[in-house]
Motif scaffolding. Sequence first.
Motif, PDB file in Angstrom:
ATOM      1  N   LYS A  57       0.803  17.288  -2.842  1.00 41.70           N
ATOM      2  CA  LYS A  57      -0.315  18.230  -3.200  1.00 41.70           C
ATOM      3  C   LYS A  57      -1.751  16.682  -2.631  1.00 41.70           C
ATOM      4  CE  LYS A  57       2.922  19.664  -7.246  1.00 41.70           C
ATOM      5  NZ  LYS A  57       2.125  18.793  -8.358  1.00 41.70           N
ATOM      6  N   VAL A  58      -1.615  15.449  -1.902  1.00 39.77           N
ATOM      7  CA  VAL A  58      -2.910  15.054  -1.499  1.00 39.77           C
ATOM      8  C   VAL A  58      -2.991  15.202  -0.223  1.00 39.77           C
ATOM      9  CG1 VAL A  58      -3.692  12.859  -1.340  1.00 39.77           C
ATOM     10  CG2 VAL A  58      -1.814  12.908  -2.749  1.00 39.77           C
ATOM     11  N   PRO A  59      -3.781  15.964   0.129  1.00 36.29           N
ATOM     12  CA  PRO A  59      -5.072  16.683   1.410  1.00 36.29           C
ATOM     13  C   PRO A  59      -4.682  15.192   2.397  1.00 36.29           C
ATOM     14  CG  PRO A  59      -6.767  16.798  -0.541  1.00 36.29           C
ATOM     15  CD  PRO A  59      -5.612  15.587  -1.229  1.00 36.29           C
ATOM     16  N   LEU A  60      -5.040  16.082   3.334  1.00 40.56           N
ATOM     17  CA  LEU A  60      -4.092  15.332   4.342  1.00 40.56           C
ATOM     18  C   LEU A  60      -5.513  13.812   5.179  1.00 40.56           C
ATOM     19  CD1 LEU A  60      -2.207  14.308   7.022  1.00 40.56           C
ATOM     20  CD2 LEU A  60      -3.800  16.006   8.371  1.00 40.56           C
ATOM     21  N   LYS A  61      -6.518  13.945   4.528  1.00 41.13           N
ATOM     22  CA  LYS A  61      -7.427  12.873   5.575  1.00 41.13           C
ATOM     23  C   LYS A  61      -7.091  11.834   4.067  1.00 41.13           C
ATOM     24  CE  LYS A  61     -12.397  11.877   5.608  1.00 41.13           C
ATOM     25  NZ  LYS A  61     -13.118  11.974   6.202  1.00 41.13           N
ATOM     26  N   ARG A  62      -6.940  12.092   2.875  1.00 38.32           N
ATOM     27  CA  ARG A  62      -6.890  11.098   1.268  1.00 38.32           C
ATOM     28  C   ARG A  62      -5.451  10.175   1.684  1.00 38.32           C
ATOM     29  NH1 ARG A  62      -9.015   7.652  -0.684  1.00 38.32           N
ATOM     30  NH2 ARG A  62      -8.336   7.204  -3.487  1.00 38.32           N
ATOM     31  N   ARG A  63      -5.185  11.279   2.352  1.00 37.15           N
ATOM     32  CA  ARG A  63      -3.160  11.064   2.208  1.00 37.15           C
ATOM     33  C   ARG A  63      -3.373   9.513   2.975  1.00 37.15           C
ATOM     34  NH1 ARG A  63      -0.213  16.124   2.277  1.00 37.15           N
ATOM     35  NH2 ARG A  63      -0.463  15.479   4.747  1.00 37.15           N
ATOM     36  N   ASN A  64      -3.828   9.550   4.210  1.00 33.95           N
ATOM     37  CA  ASN A  64      -3.923   8.467   4.998  1.00 33.95           C
ATOM     38  C   ASN A  64      -4.776   7.291   4.915  1.00 33.95           C
ATOM     39  OD1 ASN A  64      -1.869  10.613   7.401  1.00 33.95           O
ATOM     40  ND2 ASN A  64      -4.292  11.414   8.199  1.00 33.95           N
ATOM     41  N   ALA A  65      -5.568   7.885   4.461  1.00 36.53           N
ATOM     42  CA  ALA A  65      -6.278   6.681   3.578  1.00 36.53           C
ATOM     43  C   ALA A  65      -5.756   5.772   2.869  1.00 36.53           C
ATOM     44  CB  ALA A  65      -8.045   7.021   3.162  1.00 36.53           C
ATOM     45  N   LEU A  66      -5.298   6.257   1.557  1.00 36.30           N
ATOM     46  CA  LEU A  66      -3.916   6.030   0.505  1.00 36.30           C
ATOM     47  C   LEU A  66      -3.097   5.068   1.040  1.00 36.30           C
ATOM     48  CD1 LEU A  66      -3.788   8.494  -2.508  1.00 36.30           C
ATOM     49  CD2 LEU A  66      -4.938   6.012  -2.154  1.00 36.30           C
ATOM     50  N   ALA A  67      -2.724   6.177   2.445  1.00 37.73           N
ATOM     51  CA  ALA A  67      -1.375   4.905   3.380  1.00 37.73           C
ATOM     52  C   ALA A  67      -2.124   3.964   4.415  1.00 37.73           C
ATOM     53  CB  ALA A  67      -0.859   6.186   4.683  1.00 37.73           C
ATOM     54  N   GLU A  68      -3.044   3.641   4.389  1.00 37.33           N
ATOM     55  CA  GLU A  68      -3.725   2.365   4.708  1.00 37.33           C
ATOM     56  C   GLU A  68      -3.786   1.063   3.937  1.00 37.33           C
ATOM     57  OE1 GLU A  68      -7.424   1.613   8.182  1.00 37.33           O
ATOM     58  OE2 GLU A  68      -6.935   3.951   7.910  1.00 37.33           O
ATOM     59  N   LEU A  69      -4.280   1.893   2.923  1.00 35.29           N
ATOM     60  CA  LEU A  69      -4.980   1.076   1.591  1.00 35.29           C
ATOM     61  C   LEU A  69      -3.882   0.809   0.881  1.00 35.29           C
ATOM     62  CD1 LEU A  69      -7.477   0.010   0.017  1.00 35.29           C
ATOM     63  CD2 LEU A  69      -7.152   2.136  -1.250  1.00 35.29           C
ATOM     64  N   LEU A  70      -3.166   1.232   0.936  1.00 33.57           N
ATOM     65  CA  LEU A  70      -2.169   1.131  -0.348  1.00 33.57           C
ATOM     66  C   LEU A  70      -1.311  -0.468   0.419  1.00 33.57           C
ATOM     67  CD1 LEU A  70      -0.121   3.969  -1.527  1.00 33.57           C
ATOM     68  CD2 LEU A  70      -1.092   2.142  -2.914  1.00 33.57           C
ATOM     69  N   PRO A  71      -1.348  -0.940   1.815  1.00 33.33           N
ATOM     70  CA  PRO A  71      -0.479  -2.218   1.798  1.00 33.33           C
ATOM     71  C   PRO A  71      -1.456  -3.730   1.755  1.00 33.33           C
ATOM     72  CG  PRO A  71       0.123  -0.705   3.947  1.00 33.33           C
ATOM     73  CD  PRO A  71      -1.091   0.098   2.631  1.00 33.33           C
ATOM     74  N   GLN A  72      -2.429  -3.145   1.795  1.00 31.40           N
ATOM     75  CA  GLN A  72      -3.520  -4.323   1.588  1.00 31.40           C
ATOM     76  C   GLN A  72      -3.522  -4.600  -0.097  1.00 31.40           C
ATOM     77  OE1 GLN A  72      -7.505  -2.870   3.321  1.00 31.40           O
ATOM     78  NE2 GLN A  72      -5.750  -1.418   4.973  1.00 31.40           N
ATOM     79  N   ILE A  73      -3.264  -3.860  -0.796  1.00 36.50           N
ATOM     80  CA  ILE A  73      -3.326  -4.154  -2.348  1.00 36.50           C
ATOM     81  C   ILE A  73      -2.156  -4.341  -2.915  1.00 36.50           C
ATOM     82  CG2 ILE A  73      -5.743  -3.226  -1.813  1.00 36.50           C
ATOM     83  CD1 ILE A  73      -4.753  -1.032  -3.489  1.00 36.50           C
ATOM     84  N   ALA A  74      -1.450  -3.432  -2.358  1.00 41.44           N
ATOM     85  CA  ALA A  74      -0.129  -3.473  -2.896  1.00 41.44           C
ATOM     86  C   ALA A  74       1.092  -4.277  -2.229  1.00 41.44           C
ATOM     87  CB  ALA A  74       0.143  -2.177  -2.730  1.00 41.44           C
ATOM     88  N   ASP A  75       2.190  -4.446  -2.356  1.00 45.40           N
ATOM     89  CA  ASP A  75       3.746  -4.656  -1.777  1.00 45.40           C
ATOM     90  C   ASP A  75       4.458  -3.326  -1.270  1.00 45.40           C
ATOM     91  OD1 ASP A  75       5.703  -6.317  -0.508  1.00 45.40           O
ATOM     92  OD2 ASP A  75       6.056  -7.019  -2.215  1.00 45.40           O
ATOM     93  N   VAL A  76       4.639  -3.441   0.136  1.00 41.46           N
ATOM     94  CA  VAL A  76       4.977  -2.009   0.516  1.00 41.46           C
ATOM     95  C   VAL A  76       6.303  -2.718   1.719  1.00 41.46           C
ATOM     96  CG1 VAL A  76       4.308  -0.435   2.677  1.00 41.46           C
ATOM     97  CG2 VAL A  76       2.876  -0.282   0.169  1.00 41.46           C
ATOM     98  N   PHE A  77       6.940  -1.053   1.378  1.00 42.90           N
ATOM     99  CA  PHE A  77       7.891  -1.734   2.798  1.00 42.90           C
ATOM    100  C   PHE A  77       8.834  -0.354   3.133  1.00 42.90           C
ATOM    101  CE2 PHE A  77      11.670  -3.055   5.398  1.00 42.90           C
ATOM    102  CZ  PHE A  77      11.296  -4.435   6.675  1.00 42.90           C
ATOM    103  N   ILE A  78       9.020   0.192   3.993  1.00 42.53           N
ATOM    104  CA  ILE A  78       9.878   1.173   4.774  1.00 42.53           C
ATOM    105  C   ILE A  78      10.207   1.353   5.070  1.00 42.53           C
ATOM    106  CG2 ILE A  78       8.889   2.600   6.318  1.00 42.53           C
ATOM    107  CD1 ILE A  78       6.200   2.633   5.851  1.00 42.53           C
ATOM    108  N   GLY A  79      11.027   2.263   4.417  1.00 43.88           N
ATOM    109  CA  GLY A  79      13.058   1.823   5.045  1.00 43.88           C
ATOM    110  C   GLY A  79      13.443   3.461   5.818  1.00 43.88           C
ATOM    111  N   GLU A  80      14.312   3.538   6.151  1.00 45.72           N
ATOM    112  CA  GLU A  80      14.091   4.221   7.754  1.00 45.72           C
ATOM    113  C   GLU A  80      16.507   4.591   7.516  1.00 45.72           C
ATOM    114  OE1 GLU A  80      12.690   5.039  11.284  1.00 45.72           O
ATOM    115  OE2 GLU A  80      10.728   3.981  10.636  1.00 45.72           O
TER     116      GLU A  80
END
Length: 203
Positions: A57-80
């Motif tokens: 539900k998040v527009p592409l541009k905003r989604r990409n911006a949030l994905a870039e911002l979150l690791p700077q202000i939160a603890d984030v880890f990605i698993g695959e």
Amino acid sequence: MKTFPTFDLESELYTSGHARIIGVDEVGRGPLAGPVVAAAVWLDPSNIPDGLNDSKKVPLKRRNALAELLPQIADVFIGEASVEEIDELNILRASHLAMERAVAGLNVPADFALVDGNLIPRDLAVPARAVVKGDAISQSIAAASIVAKVRRDHLMLSLAQQYPGYGWEKNQGYPTKAHREALQNLGVTPHHRRSFKPVHNML
């Protein structure tokens, strides 16, 4: 009226004595190709970015911006979990494995997880609660859904450049008509999930 996820579940858990609550979500159960990707996110309660929601539900541009911002202000880890693991284990177990890896990789261990869906991965390192449609309810899960989707979309874009013709830059590996037609015309790639029926039936 648009509704957005809140921090209510997290606040309740903090009030009940938990010290560090994370959200966990995965992306990519349905596609015929590519890995399944999960993210674990701890949000700083004093610094929650605007616009968190179910990643779809998040527009592409905003989604990409949030994905870039979150690791700077939160603890984030990605698993695959890889295509090979999906085929060996089944997609549900592989999705849970990706979640377990995401939680285990955080810089600071959490003491409770809010997990999107109706099942808790069996080897999750922390106590957890399953939250159906959690990315529309919990801001922490919404943040995880955004991070996971952006990572997986970028992975599929990269694979689309290596394997043109399947439309992965647009369909992210989901079984669209164009993707199914490309499978018929171009064949199965190493990145297709052989345990999924449309692919398996071609082998």
